[in-house]
Design an enzyme around this catalytic site. Structure first.
Site, PDB file in Angstrom:
ATOM      1  N   ASP A  65     -20.455  49.500 -52.410  1.00  0.00           N
ATOM      2  CA  ASP A  65     -19.247  49.659 -51.848  1.00  0.00           C
ATOM      3  C   ASP A  65     -19.678  50.218 -50.215  1.00  0.00           C
ATOM      4  OD1 ASP A  65     -16.725  50.215 -50.125  1.00  0.00           O
ATOM      5  OD2 ASP A  65     -16.228  51.552 -51.994  1.00  0.00           O
ATOM      6  N   ASN A  92     -23.246  41.752 -42.283  1.00  0.00           N
ATOM      7  CA  ASN A  92     -22.369  40.681 -42.488  1.00  0.00           C
ATOM      8  C   ASN A  92     -20.969  40.740 -43.150  1.00  0.00           C
ATOM      9  OD1 ASN A  92     -21.726  37.348 -43.069  1.00  0.00           O
ATOM     10  ND2 ASN A  92     -21.966  38.140 -45.144  1.00  0.00           N
ATOM     11  N   TYR A 158      -8.674  42.227 -37.195  1.00  0.00           N
ATOM     12  CA  TYR A 158      -9.827  41.601 -37.249  1.00  0.00           C
ATOM     13  C   TYR A 158     -10.377  41.654 -35.814  1.00  0.00           C
ATOM     14  CZ  TYR A 158     -13.276  37.919 -38.454  1.00  0.00           C
ATOM     15  OH  TYR A 158     -14.473  37.294 -38.770  1.00  0.00           O
ATOM     16  N   LYS A 162     -13.930  43.077 -34.475  1.00  0.00           N
ATOM     17  CA  LYS A 162     -14.876  42.322 -34.169  1.00  0.00           C
ATOM     18  C   LYS A 162     -15.452  42.518 -32.759  1.00  0.00           C
ATOM     19  CE  LYS A 162     -16.317  40.398 -38.029  1.00  0.00           C
ATOM     20  NZ  LYS A 162     -17.572  40.730 -38.472  1.00  0.00           N
TER      21      LYS A 162
END
Length: 255
Positions: A65, A92, A158, A162
Site C-alpha cells: 500500500d 506509476n 485527478y 497530476k
C-alpha cells in the site's frame, strides 16, 4: 570459441514499478523483464501482481500500500535485499477518482485521490531518492498523464494531482543533480488500459462541449517502450518530459 579475455558482462539492472498489477504498470513490467532487467512489482493486489510477473525468475512481487510510508520503506528494502540496488523507479500507481467538478468534489474524495496520486508518489520517490543518493545515482520516471497538461471535464481531483506531479518531477531533477539522480515525466494519453474504459474513451468520453465521443486509443506496449527507452538512457542523459498520445485524440486544443 573462447570468450574474449577481460570482457566485462554488464550487471543486470533493476526497476521498481508501482501499480504493476494492471494497465501500463503491467505492460512496463513485462517489457522490462523481456529486456533483461530485474523488476520489483508493487501494488495492493497480490494475485494481479503474480499475473504480471508470470513465472519470470527476475521478478519480485511485493504487495504494498504505497499510501503507507512504512510499507514503502519495506518495499524498497525487499527489492534491495533481493537484487542489490534499485536503478530505476517507474512511479506509476494512480487512481482517476470521481467524475466531479470542484463544486461537487467532497473532502473525502479529494483526500482519497491525494493519498495515492500525491502521497504515494512522494513516498516512493523519496525512498528511491534516498537509496540512489547513497548508491551512486539512478533514474526516477513519473507517470504524469496528459491531464498534467490539459484536464478532462469534471476531473478536478485527478487533474490537480497530476499537475502536482510536474512539480515533483522538476524538484527531483533539480535536487538530484549532485547525486547523479535524473527524473523524467511521461504524460500518456489514451493508452488502451482499463482506466480508459472508466473514463468512457471506448464508449463515449465526456467532452468540453458537453457531448460524448468515442476516442482513439493506442497499444500500451508503445507506452512501455517509451519507459524502457528512458530507463536505459546513459547516466549522462536526462530526458525531462515526454508526451505520448493516441493519434487523433482530443488533446491539442482539447474540446
Amino acid at each position: 570459441m573462447n570468450p574474449v579475455p577481460n570482457q566485462t558482462v554488464p550487471a543486470r539492472r533493476t526497476m521498481l514499478v508501482t501499480g504493476a498489477g494492471s494497465g501500463i504498470g503491467r505492460a512496463v513490467t513485462r517489457r522490462m523483464l523481456e529486456a533483461g532487467w530485474n523488476v520489483v512489482l508493487a501494488g495492493r493486489r497480490a494475485a494481479q501482481l503474480e499475473q504480471s510477473a508470470g513465472t519470470h525468475p527476475n521478478a519480485l512481487v511485493v504487495p504494498t500500500d504505497i499510501t503507507d510510508p512504512s510499507a514503502v520503506e519495506r518495499l524498497f528494502a525487499a527489492g534491495i535485499d533481493r537484487f542489490g540496488r534499485i536503478d530505476a523507479l517507474f512511479n506509476n500507481a494512480g487512481v482517476f477518482g470521481p467524475s466531479a467538478t470542484i463544486g461537487e468534489l467532497t473532502a473525502q474524495q479529494w483526500q482519497d485521490v491525494c493519498a495515492v496520486n500525491l502521497g504515494g508518489a512522494i513516498h516512493c520517490a523519496g525512498a528511491a531518492f534516498r537509496h540512489m543518493q547513497a548508491s551512486g545515482g539512478g533514474r526516477i520516471i513519473n507517470n504524469g498523464s496528459i491531464s498534467a497538461q490539459v484536464p478532462r471535464p469534471a476531473s478536478v481531483a485527478y487533474a490537480v494531482t497530476k499537475h502536482a506531479i510536474t512539480g515533483l518531477t522538476k524538484s527531483i531533477e533539480l535536487d538530484g543533480r549532485p547525486y547523479g539522480i535524473a527524473c523524467s515525466q511521461v504524460d500518456i494519453g489514451n493508452a488502451a488500459s482499463e482506466m480508459m474504459k472508466d473514463v468512457g474513451a471506448t464508449s463515449g468520453a465526456l467532452q468540453a462541449d458537453g457531448s460524448r465521443k468515442v476516442e482513439p486509443t493506442f497499444d500500451m506496449d508503445q507506452a512501455a517502450a517509451t519507459i524502457e527507452f528512458i530507463a536505459a538512457a546513459p547516466a549522462e542523459v536526462s530526458i525531462n518530459h515526454v508526451t505520448i498520445t493516441a493519434a487523433g485524440m482530443p488533446f491539442i486544443g482539447r474540446g
